[in-house]
Design a protein around this motif. Sequence first.
Motif, PDB file in Angstrom:
ATOM      1  N   LEU A  97       6.259 119.103  76.534  1.00 52.62           N
ATOM      2  CA  LEU A  97       5.140 117.913  76.296  1.00 52.62           C
ATOM      3  C   LEU A  97       4.142 118.574  75.454  1.00 52.62           C
ATOM      4  CD1 LEU A  97       4.739 116.896  80.060  1.00 52.62           C
ATOM      5  CD2 LEU A  97       6.422 116.263  78.612  1.00 52.62           C
ATOM      6  N   PHE A  98       3.836 117.521  74.228  1.00 53.15           N
ATOM      7  CA  PHE A  98       2.695 118.001  73.442  1.00 53.15           C
ATOM      8  C   PHE A  98       2.107 116.753  73.010  1.00 53.15           C
ATOM      9  CE2 PHE A  98       5.327 121.873  72.275  1.00 53.15           C
ATOM     10  CZ  PHE A  98       4.340 122.920  72.307  1.00 53.15           C
ATOM     11  N   THR A  99       0.895 117.073  72.368  1.00 45.19           N
ATOM     12  CA  THR A  99       0.350 115.872  71.746  1.00 45.19           C
ATOM     13  C   THR A  99       0.742 115.467  70.516  1.00 45.19           C
ATOM     14  OG1 THR A  99      -1.777 116.505  73.008  1.00 45.19           O
ATOM     15  CG2 THR A  99      -2.050 114.845  71.092  1.00 45.19           C
ATOM     16  N   ILE A 100       0.732 116.583  69.480  1.00 44.32           N
ATOM     17  CA  ILE A 100       1.282 116.256  68.187  1.00 44.32           C
ATOM     18  C   ILE A 100       1.997 117.792  67.768  1.00 44.32           C
ATOM     19  CG2 ILE A 100      -0.737 116.530  66.967  1.00 44.32           C
ATOM     20  CD1 ILE A 100       0.149 114.736  64.850  1.00 44.32           C
ATOM     21  N   LEU A 101       3.059 117.615  66.943  1.00 43.09           N
ATOM     22  CA  LEU A 101       3.795 119.000  66.421  1.00 43.09           C
ATOM     23  C   LEU A 101       3.211 119.485  65.123  1.00 43.09           C
ATOM     24  CD1 LEU A 101       7.106 118.032  67.979  1.00 43.09           C
ATOM     25  CD2 LEU A 101       5.724 120.005  68.848  1.00 43.09           C
ATOM     26  N   ASN A 102       1.863 119.991  65.180  1.00 46.53           N
ATOM     27  CA  ASN A 102       1.437 120.298  63.962  1.00 46.53           C
ATOM     28  C   ASN A 102       1.195 121.768  64.216  1.00 46.53           C
ATOM     29  OD1 ASN A 102       1.152 118.154  62.368  1.00 46.53           O
ATOM     30  ND2 ASN A 102      -0.881 117.570  63.082  1.00 46.53           N
ATOM     31  N   ARG A 103       0.730 122.779  63.299  1.00 45.83           N
ATOM     32  CA  ARG A 103       0.667 124.034  63.167  1.00 45.83           C
ATOM     33  C   ARG A 103      -0.798 124.536  63.913  1.00 45.83           C
ATOM     34  NH1 ARG A 103       4.840 125.724  59.975  1.00 45.83           N
ATOM     35  NH2 ARG A 103       5.456 124.255  58.263  1.00 45.83           N
ATOM     36  N   GLY A 104      -0.709 124.300  65.313  1.00 42.41           N
ATOM     37  CA  GLY A 104      -1.666 124.729  66.112  1.00 42.41           C
ATOM     38  C   GLY A 104      -1.161 126.083  66.851  1.00 42.41           C
ATOM     39  N   GLY A 105      -2.054 126.676  67.586  1.00 44.07           N
ATOM     40  CA  GLY A 105      -1.638 128.097  68.346  1.00 44.07           C
ATOM     41  C   GLY A 105      -0.400 127.980  69.334  1.00 44.07           C
ATOM     42  N   ALA A 106      -0.568 126.699  70.248  1.00 42.35           N
ATOM     43  CA  ALA A 106       0.412 126.393  71.273  1.00 42.35           C
ATOM     44  C   ALA A 106       1.816 125.826  70.416  1.00 42.35           C
ATOM     45  CB  ALA A 106       0.154 125.466  72.115  1.00 42.35           C
TER      46      ALA A 106
ATOM     47  N   PHE B 181      11.287 117.404  72.633  1.00 41.05           N
ATOM     48  CA  PHE B 181       9.923 117.089  72.652  1.00 41.05           C
ATOM     49  C   PHE B 181       9.425 116.000  72.905  1.00 41.05           C
ATOM     50  CE2 PHE B 181      11.160 120.986  70.346  1.00 41.05           C
ATOM     51  CZ  PHE B 181      10.330 121.786  70.526  1.00 41.05           C
ATOM     52  N   VAL B 182       8.342 115.760  73.714  1.00 47.06           N
ATOM     53  CA  VAL B 182       7.721 114.426  74.026  1.00 47.06           C
ATOM     54  C   VAL B 182       6.173 114.583  73.269  1.00 47.06           C
ATOM     55  CG1 VAL B 182       6.277 113.078  75.476  1.00 47.06           C
ATOM     56  CG2 VAL B 182       8.617 113.761  76.248  1.00 47.06           C
ATOM     57  N   VAL B 183       6.058 113.582  72.087  1.00 49.01           N
ATOM     58  CA  VAL B 183       4.723 113.810  71.436  1.00 49.01           C
ATOM     59  C   VAL B 183       4.039 112.502  71.806  1.00 49.01           C
ATOM     60  CG1 VAL B 183       5.623 115.439  69.731  1.00 49.01           C
ATOM     61  CG2 VAL B 183       5.846 112.830  69.523  1.00 49.01           C
ATOM     62  N   HIS B 184       2.690 112.534  71.400  1.00 47.60           N
ATOM     63  CA  HIS B 184       1.832 111.392  71.764  1.00 47.60           C
ATOM     64  C   HIS B 184       1.052 110.867  70.615  1.00 47.60           C
ATOM     65  CE1 HIS B 184       2.239 113.134  75.823  1.00 47.60           C
ATOM     66  NE2 HIS B 184       2.041 112.040  76.274  1.00 47.60           N
ATOM     67  N   ARG B 185       1.896 110.909  69.311  1.00 45.96           N
ATOM     68  CA  ARG B 185       1.444 110.279  68.048  1.00 45.96           C
ATOM     69  C   ARG B 185       2.527 109.815  67.136  1.00 45.96           C
ATOM     70  NH1 ARG B 185      -2.621 111.476  70.673  1.00 45.96           N
ATOM     71  NH2 ARG B 185      -4.462 112.267  70.113  1.00 45.96           N
ATOM     72  N   GLU B 186       2.183 108.698  66.686  1.00 53.55           N
ATOM     73  CA  GLU B 186       3.076 108.038  65.764  1.00 53.55           C
ATOM     74  C   GLU B 186       3.354 108.798  64.453  1.00 53.55           C
ATOM     75  OE1 GLU B 186       5.356 105.365  65.605  1.00 53.55           O
ATOM     76  OE2 GLU B 186       5.028 105.269  67.783  1.00 53.55           O
ATOM     77  N   GLU B 187       2.481 109.528  64.023  1.00 51.97           N
ATOM     78  CA  GLU B 187       2.470 110.096  62.692  1.00 51.97           C
ATOM     79  C   GLU B 187       3.380 111.189  63.177  1.00 51.97           C
ATOM     80  OE1 GLU B 187      -1.755 111.410  64.099  1.00 51.97           O
ATOM     81  OE2 GLU B 187      -0.418 109.431  64.099  1.00 51.97           O
ATOM     82  N   ARG B 188       4.256 111.975  61.921  1.00 54.13           N
ATOM     83  CA  ARG B 188       5.179 113.030  62.338  1.00 54.13           C
ATOM     84  C   ARG B 188       4.268 114.135  62.273  1.00 54.13           C
ATOM     85  NH1 ARG B 188      10.580 112.539  62.138  1.00 54.13           N
ATOM     86  NH2 ARG B 188      10.960 114.381  61.263  1.00 54.13           N
ATOM     87  N   GLY B 189       4.560 115.116  63.246  1.00 58.35           N
ATOM     88  CA  GLY B 189       3.872 116.378  62.924  1.00 58.35           C
ATOM     89  C   GLY B 189       4.651 117.330  62.033  1.00 58.35           C
TER      90      GLY B 189
ATOM     91  N   TYR C 232      10.576 112.494  71.309  1.00 59.65           N
ATOM     92  CA  TYR C 232      10.504 111.271  72.102  1.00 59.65           C
ATOM     93  C   TYR C 232       8.974 110.934  71.602  1.00 59.65           C
ATOM     94  CZ  TYR C 232      14.727 112.362  74.547  1.00 59.65           C
ATOM     95  OH  TYR C 232      16.075 113.009  74.793  1.00 59.65           O
ATOM     96  N   ARG C 233       8.410 109.832  71.205  1.00 57.54           N
ATOM     97  CA  ARG C 233       7.278 109.227  70.792  1.00 57.54           C
ATOM     98  C   ARG C 233       6.565 108.445  71.835  1.00 57.54           C
ATOM     99  NH1 ARG C 233       7.950 111.079  65.613  1.00 57.54           N
ATOM    100  NH2 ARG C 233       5.834 111.458  65.571  1.00 57.54           N
ATOM    101  N   PHE C 234       5.333 108.872  72.516  1.00 64.42           N
ATOM    102  CA  PHE C 234       4.784 108.144  73.484  1.00 64.42           C
ATOM    103  C   PHE C 234       3.440 107.501  72.883  1.00 64.42           C
ATOM    104  CE2 PHE C 234       7.968 109.618  76.238  1.00 64.42           C
ATOM    105  CZ  PHE C 234       7.742 109.286  77.529  1.00 64.42           C
ATOM    106  N   ILE C 235       2.859 106.373  73.330  1.00 72.65           N
ATOM    107  CA  ILE C 235       1.397 106.253  73.118  1.00 72.65           C
ATOM    108  C   ILE C 235       0.402 107.199  73.349  1.00 72.65           C
ATOM    109  CG2 ILE C 235       2.197 103.901  73.453  1.00 72.65           C
ATOM    110  CD1 ILE C 235       0.572 103.701  76.017  1.00 72.65           C
ATOM    111  N   PRO C 236      -0.649 107.325  72.634  1.00 72.34           N
ATOM    112  CA  PRO C 236      -1.820 108.398  73.163  1.00 72.34           C
ATOM    113  C   PRO C 236      -2.224 108.019  74.373  1.00 72.34           C
ATOM    114  CG  PRO C 236      -1.970 107.499  70.873  1.00 72.34           C
ATOM    115  CD  PRO C 236      -0.661 106.669  71.657  1.00 72.34           C
ATOM    116  N   LEU C 237      -2.532 109.144  75.156  1.00 68.71           N
ATOM    117  CA  LEU C 237      -3.223 108.711  76.664  1.00 68.71           C
ATOM    118  C   LEU C 237      -4.552 108.708  76.388  1.00 68.71           C
ATOM    119  CD1 LEU C 237      -3.044 108.905  79.599  1.00 68.71           C
ATOM    120  CD2 LEU C 237      -3.157 111.325  79.313  1.00 68.71           C
TER     121      LEU C 237
END
Length: 404
Positions: free
Chosen positions: A44-53, A73-81, A95-100
């Motif tokens: 489970l992630f928010t977005i798959l960018n180059r953050g620490g986690a 991976f579950v992400v919570h943003r429409e834009e691709r990470g 899998y793309r989910f709406i932002p919480l």
Amino acid sequence: MNDNTHPVTPAAPSVPVDVDVPVDVPVDVDVPVDVDVPIRVLMLFTILNRGGAETMVMNYYRHIDRTKVQFDFVVHREERGAYEDEIEQLGGRIYRFIPLRPWTVPQYKKQIKNFFDQHPEYMIIHGQCSESGYFFYKEASRRKIPHIIAHAHSSHVPFDLKLIVRTWLKHKMRPYLTDYFACGRDAAEWLFGKKLAQKAMILPNAIDTKLYQFSETIRQEKREQLGINPQTMVVCHVGSFVKAKNHQFILSIFKHLLEHNPDALLLLIGDGELKSAIESKVEMLSLSEKVKFLGTRTDVNELLMASDVFLFPSIHEGLGIAFVEAQCSGLPCVISDDVPQEACLTDLVICLSLNDRVEEWTKAMIRQFAIHNNRPVYSQQIVDTGYDIVENVADLQNMYIDLV
């Protein structure tokens, strides 16, 4: 949308969230394990960018035996990470989910139910978004998914309005967890509390030490690419543009440093919500010629080799994977005492308080710059302290296999 992505958002007509579907799936039926296919772990992630986690998980994902364990991976943003292309190449599903958000909670909870109706195969949920995974953990527990993991990546944070919600969620989520992971003890205690933190598995933010082993050849080539003179003092910071990374203070320190070394250069590597504000501050301070915004990079290891001092005055950190990488490259570091001491793996570090004057930080950086011509190889020391990915990936892989 890429064919390898598995959306469950309103934009995907195949699985619209506003369609009622049965949610009472059988929960007492064991899902058979096929030994010939990999165990699929749902991250489970928010977005798959180059953050620490995200970087930590990707380090493990690249090295794990994907014939035995596969990450989805579950992400919570429409834009691709930034990592999504690589994930799909490695066989992962996204899998793309709406932002919480407070106003999306009813729709979000319904989306989670729809997801589990369609995907009863997951037996391990590994939440990398800490307490924000609460609704996922709760529904997974209701479905009797046997292994529900929350992973702590941050230590205690200063008070703001978000902290109230975060504190409420972290207490609410704990009864639904079966396992507890953390990057360090401070992070474990913040997310799980002192009692549950004793049960937490500390999973090092491990790196590929071979990539960060210092090379004078790479250093010279990278500086030439960036147009940096051999004599220039290069200060480097790697981190998302968020409040915790303290970019405003970085600029204050660097501006004072220029009074002592007018030829110094600051490299800021990363992206984030506060980037435009920091860019404006750089212009206001007339530092545009002295500060390079390098954005999200795939050559961080080489940029660390090209630098002379690593500046890391974080307000809080779970551990600080960029700090570990810097030490592995033999780069002298000046950090805040809010960075966990367990991440200080070498003798390259000067640690200061954020209450210390800017002058003290400047003196520390000048002192560290004085040793920049002597870059010993520290990669073996990082291996010995337990932060090499090859050493750690087997432990994680075996843990997942043992769970299932």
